[in-house]
Design an enzyme around this catalytic site. Structure first.
Site, short mmCIF file in Angstrom:
data_model
loop_
_atom_site.label_atom_id
_atom_site.label_comp_id
_atom_site.label_asym_id
_atom_site.label_seq_id
_atom_site.Cartn_x
_atom_site.Cartn_y
_atom_site.Cartn_z
N SER A 1 40.30 43.27 33.72
CA SER A 1 39.72 43.51 34.99
C SER A 1 40.47 44.45 35.87
O SER A 1 41.72 44.47 35.66
CB SER A 1 39.75 42.12 35.84
OG SER A 1 39.37 42.37 37.23
N TYR B 1 43.63 35.18 39.65
CA TYR B 1 42.68 35.82 38.51
C TYR B 1 43.62 36.99 38.10
O TYR B 1 43.54 37.24 36.74
CB TYR B 1 41.41 35.90 39.07
CG TYR B 1 40.61 36.31 37.97
CD1 TYR B 1 39.74 35.55 36.88
CD2 TYR B 1 40.07 38.02 38.26
CE1 TYR B 1 39.04 36.18 36.17
CE2 TYR B 1 39.11 38.49 37.04
CZ TYR B 1 38.74 37.52 35.97
OH TYR B 1 38.09 38.13 35.04
#
Length: 231
Positions: A139, A152
């Site tokens: 990501s 995250y």
């Protein structure tokens, strides 16, 4: 036919990748926690005539990881492992001062520990072939500081580092970390439910992953826009 294991394959990017590979005659071992949705994804992939094994379970379970690799062995080997299953740590995402530590642990367990555990299980099969590859779905939150994405993002940054070291330790394999960019997925909707801006469908991103398999560039970190560039 080559064989791939894809985790988190019931929807979103994992499902898009499964269907895209099935169209190209890959056999598949698919994982997700929801039996019904996973079987739907498997049925969509089977429509292209490939062998598809759907195993519902949690990648944080060592026994389930063993089952996934055993299924690949029964199909004849393993050429590709895609670590796509992810946990956010909190739904919706929250600032670090409110992030539940148990949520952070869960994100690390799914996004990092389970991913490495599956690699460890799969390495003998990946080494045995002539074109073994690992794709770790990362990501931009692993490299950029976005408010509320700290837990995250930290887990994905750890995944990036594991993949980078794996590439050094396993030079005969290809180890690619891929940032697919923003996508219209249930994961993103759970992370930021108030964000209604349009985003690309996972199906539009999957061709970039296929390009990695076609061109087999050096191990490293790649971003979806670069992979989709026809040059």
């Amino acid at each position: 036919m080559p064989t791939a294991i894809i985790t988190g394959a019931s929807k979103g990017l994992g499902r898009a990748l499964a269907v895209a590979l099935a169209r190209r005659d890959w056999d598949l071992v698919l994982d997700a926690r929801s039996v019904r949705v996973l079987e739907e994804a498997a049925g969509e992939a089977r429509a292209y005539g490939t062998r598809v094994v759907a195993l519902a379970g949690d990648v944080t379970d060592p026994g389930h990881r063993t089952e996934l690799v055993a299924a690949a062995a029964e199909l004849g080997g393993l050429e590709l492992l895609v670590s796509n299953a992810s946990a956010l740590g909190a739904e919706p995402l929250v600032r670090l001062d409110a992030l539940p530590l148990d949520g952070l642990r869960a994100a690390l367990e799914t996004n990092v520990v389970a991913a490495l555990g599956l690699v460890q299980e799969a390495l003998p099969l990946l080494r045995a072939g002539t074109a073994g590859a690992v794709i770790a779905v990362s990501s931009d939150a692993a490299a950029e500081a976005y408010e509320t994405w700290g837990g995250y993002g930290a887990s994905k940054a750890a995944l990036d580092q594991l993949a980078a070291v794996l590439a050094v330790e396993e030079p005969e394999l290809r180890v690619w970390t891929v940032d697919p960019g923003d996508m219209a997925t249930d994961l993103y909707a759970a992370a930021v439910p108030d964000d209604q801006d349009p985003r690309p469908d996972p199906e539009s991103v999957a061709p970039g992953f296929l390009r990695l398999l076609e061109r087999r560039p050096a191990s490293g970190r790649y971003a979806a826009p670069g992979l989709l560039d026809p040059k």
